[in-house]
Design an enzyme around this catalytic site. Structure first.
Site, PDB file in Angstrom:
ATOM      1  N   TYR A 205       0.825  -1.208   0.000  1.00 52.68           N
ATOM      2  CA  TYR A 205       0.000   0.000   0.000  1.00 52.68           C
ATOM      3  C   TYR A 205       0.860   1.260   0.000  1.00 52.68           C
ATOM      4  O   TYR A 205       2.025   1.260   0.398  1.00 52.68           O
ATOM      5  CB  TYR A 205      -0.908   0.032   1.234  1.00 52.68           C
ATOM      6  CG  TYR A 205      -0.133   0.242   2.522  1.00 52.68           C
ATOM      7  CD1 TYR A 205       0.035   1.525   3.056  1.00 52.68           C
ATOM      8  CD2 TYR A 205       0.446  -0.818   3.186  1.00 52.68           C
ATOM      9  CE1 TYR A 205       0.771   1.720   4.217  1.00 52.68           C
ATOM     10  CE2 TYR A 205       1.176  -0.642   4.346  1.00 52.68           C
ATOM     11  CZ  TYR A 205       1.329   0.632   4.859  1.00 52.68           C
ATOM     12  OH  TYR A 205       2.062   0.829   5.998  1.00 52.68           O
ATOM     13  N   PHE A 215       1.983   9.716   3.429  1.00 53.02           N
ATOM     14  CA  PHE A 215       2.296   9.617   4.859  1.00 53.02           C
ATOM     15  C   PHE A 215       2.809   8.235   5.253  1.00 53.02           C
ATOM     16  O   PHE A 215       3.377   8.066   6.328  1.00 53.02           O
ATOM     17  CB  PHE A 215       1.083   9.983   5.723  1.00 53.02           C
ATOM     18  CG  PHE A 215      -0.140   9.144   5.473  1.00 53.02           C
ATOM     19  CD1 PHE A 215      -0.295   7.918   6.074  1.00 53.02           C
ATOM     20  CD2 PHE A 215      -1.144   9.616   4.642  1.00 53.02           C
ATOM     21  CE1 PHE A 215      -1.423   7.139   5.851  1.00 53.02           C
ATOM     22  CE2 PHE A 215      -2.278   8.853   4.406  1.00 53.02           C
ATOM     23  CZ  PHE A 215      -2.423   7.609   5.010  1.00 53.02           C
ATOM     24  N   ASP A 216       2.628   7.231   4.369  1.00 54.72           N
ATOM     25  CA  ASP A 216       3.113   5.886   4.702  1.00 54.72           C
ATOM     26  C   ASP A 216       3.104   5.043   3.439  1.00 54.72           C
ATOM     27  O   ASP A 216       2.275   5.243   2.535  1.00 54.72           O
ATOM     28  CB  ASP A 216       2.231   5.250   5.777  1.00 54.72           C
ATOM     29  CG  ASP A 216       2.856   4.005   6.395  1.00 54.72           C
ATOM     30  OD1 ASP A 216       4.061   3.794   6.176  1.00 54.72           O
ATOM     31  OD2 ASP A 216       2.145   3.265   7.083  1.00 54.72           O
ATOM     32  N   ILE A 248      -7.703   0.310  10.386  1.00 56.34           N
ATOM     33  CA  ILE A 248      -8.839   1.230  10.378  1.00 56.34           C
ATOM     34  C   ILE A 248     -10.027   0.555   9.668  1.00 56.34           C
ATOM     35  O   ILE A 248      -9.839  -0.295   8.794  1.00 56.34           O
ATOM     36  CB  ILE A 248      -8.486   2.568   9.696  1.00 56.34           C
ATOM     37  CG1 ILE A 248      -7.988   2.356   8.271  1.00 56.34           C
ATOM     38  CG2 ILE A 248      -7.464   3.337  10.525  1.00 56.34           C
ATOM     39  CD1 ILE A 248      -7.743   3.651   7.509  1.00 56.34           C
ATOM     40  N   TYR A 274      -9.432   8.076  11.011  1.00 57.59           N
ATOM     41  CA  TYR A 274      -8.986   8.617  12.290  1.00 57.59           C
ATOM     42  C   TYR A 274      -9.885   9.728  12.831  1.00 57.59           C
ATOM     43  O   TYR A 274      -9.529  10.387  13.801  1.00 57.59           O
ATOM     44  CB  TYR A 274      -7.543   9.105  12.165  1.00 57.59           C
ATOM     45  CG  TYR A 274      -6.597   7.979  11.839  1.00 57.59           C
ATOM     46  CD1 TYR A 274      -6.196   7.073  12.820  1.00 57.59           C
ATOM     47  CD2 TYR A 274      -6.138   7.780  10.543  1.00 57.59           C
ATOM     48  CE1 TYR A 274      -5.346   6.021  12.524  1.00 57.59           C
ATOM     49  CE2 TYR A 274      -5.284   6.735  10.233  1.00 57.59           C
ATOM     50  CZ  TYR A 274      -4.889   5.862  11.224  1.00 57.59           C
ATOM     51  OH  TYR A 274      -4.054   4.813  10.928  1.00 57.59           O
ATOM     52  N   PHE A 291      -5.737   5.471  -0.450  1.00 58.75           N
ATOM     53  CA  PHE A 291      -4.808   4.355  -0.419  1.00 58.75           C
ATOM     54  C   PHE A 291      -4.799   3.648  -1.775  1.00 58.75           C
ATOM     55  O   PHE A 291      -5.855   3.275  -2.289  1.00 58.75           O
ATOM     56  CB  PHE A 291      -5.206   3.337   0.652  1.00 58.75           C
ATOM     57  CG  PHE A 291      -4.862   3.745   2.048  1.00 58.75           C
ATOM     58  CD1 PHE A 291      -3.587   3.571   2.551  1.00 58.75           C
ATOM     59  CD2 PHE A 291      -5.827   4.316   2.858  1.00 58.75           C
ATOM     60  CE1 PHE A 291      -3.271   3.951   3.846  1.00 58.75           C
ATOM     61  CE2 PHE A 291      -5.530   4.704   4.159  1.00 58.75           C
ATOM     62  CZ  PHE A 291      -4.241   4.522   4.653  1.00 58.75           C
TER      63      PHE A 291
END
Length: 328
Positions: A205, A215-216, A248, A274, A291
């Site tokens: 991902y 962010f990731d 999540i 979140y 994503f």
């Protein structure tokens, strides 16, 4: 803008130094042993039990080393006035203050670390104090604070919906919507099996927010391209057991819609991510997440047998887990 921030911080520093200079022998003591001095005499009602106060503060050592400053972080904090539980919670001092009052509070570290001296850092030797300089910005009843919070939250929710719709339109993404608010687009189809709740899936991902900031990522090239600092990270598909609240809820739902070997884009609203808390510095409150995922492998797990003729009632679940397990 930077000059304004530096000027503000300079004023805070000068104010703190000025406050320190006024510390003489006229400090008063609370029942729990904190020393305090109120530097203002503003009129107006004092903070009372259950009120919500908004305040700025600096936190320093006896040697004036700055440990934390809300001025530097750019946001004041809130607290509900309650009965004091320990000398460091400042709850003995808040009821003495009104709006725009400033005060110095010195908390004895001997009381803070009593019973667990092993946790005492070297910059807090015995006999030292943790010093706060606080300024009350707002006092509200609990109902007033809740109403304000809800109103602000609704504005942010509306803004999120508008920005997400614009993102989809600008990028010409014709995504499928589910009843929960999740949107998804299959970018590489597959005819292999779909996972079930209880299955373990391996997923690659890359996660972004709407402005495109990554962010990731579990993919080394993507992380490097985005400038992510993830020292020691092993770049490989992550393992997730679906339906176990390990991720999540947008992931738990979205991955069940994919086939092994497929790729997809998941557009996950904050209500499935979140929420009003956000996550760290990269994911603000009420933030829709994008994503790009690849369902690399499905490992069948144990599944509860279905009972004929019985429909299980919907169960509301509260998710508090981070996106993935912590990796080193």
């Amino acid at each position: 803008m930077k000059r304004t921030i530096y000027f503000t911080l300079a004023l805070v520093t000068l104010f703190t130094i000025s406050v320190k200079a006024q510390q003489a022998t006229d400090l008063k003591k609370t029942a729990n042993g904190a020393l305090y001095k109120i530097f203002t005499n503003n009129t107006g009602p004092k903070a009372k039990q259950n009120d919500v106060i908004t305040f700025n503060f600096t936190q320093t050592t006896d040697k004036d080393s700055l440990l934390f400053s809300t001025y530097k972080s750019g946001k004041p904090v809130q607290a509900q006035v309650q009965a004091s539980q320990n000398v460091g919670d400042l709850m003995e001092v808040f009821p003495l203050l009104t709006v725009k009052d400033s005060a110095l509070v010195k908390v004895p570290t001997d009381s803070v670390f009593k019973g667990h001296e092993e946790a005492r850092p070297p910059f807090f030797p015995k006999g030292s104090y943790l010093t706060f300089v606080i300024k009350i910005e707002k006092i509200q009843s609990l109902n007033e604070a809740i109403q304000e919070h809800n109103a602000e939250g609704q504005k942010l929710k509306d803004k999120e919906l508008t920005e997400a719709a614009k993102y989809l339109a600008d990028n010409k993404i014709n995504a499928i919507s589910t009843g929960s608010g999740l949107r998804y687009l299959i970018t590489k189809p597959s005819i292999k099996r779909k996972p079930l709740a209880g299955d373990t899936v391996l997923v690659n991902y890359t996660g972004r927010i709407l402005n495109g900031k990554v962010f990731d990522s579990s993919i080394a090239s993507e992380a490097k391209s985005a400038g992510l600092d993830q020292p020691g990270r092993e770049y490989k598909p992550i393992s997730v057991v679906l339906g176990q609240q390990q991720v999540i809820p947008g992931w738990d739902e979205g991955l069940l819609l994919l086939n092994e070997g497929s790729k997809a884009k998941l557009i996950i609203p904050s209500s499935l991510a979140y929420g009003d808390k956000g996550a760290g510095q990269d994911i603000p409150p009420y933030c829709t997440l994008i994503f790009d995922v690849e369902l690399v492998q499905v490992k069948p797990g144990k599944h509860a047998p279905a009972k004929a003729g019985v429909v299980s009632p919907a169960k509301k679940r509260v998710y508090k887990k981070p996106l993935t397990k912590k990796t080193n």
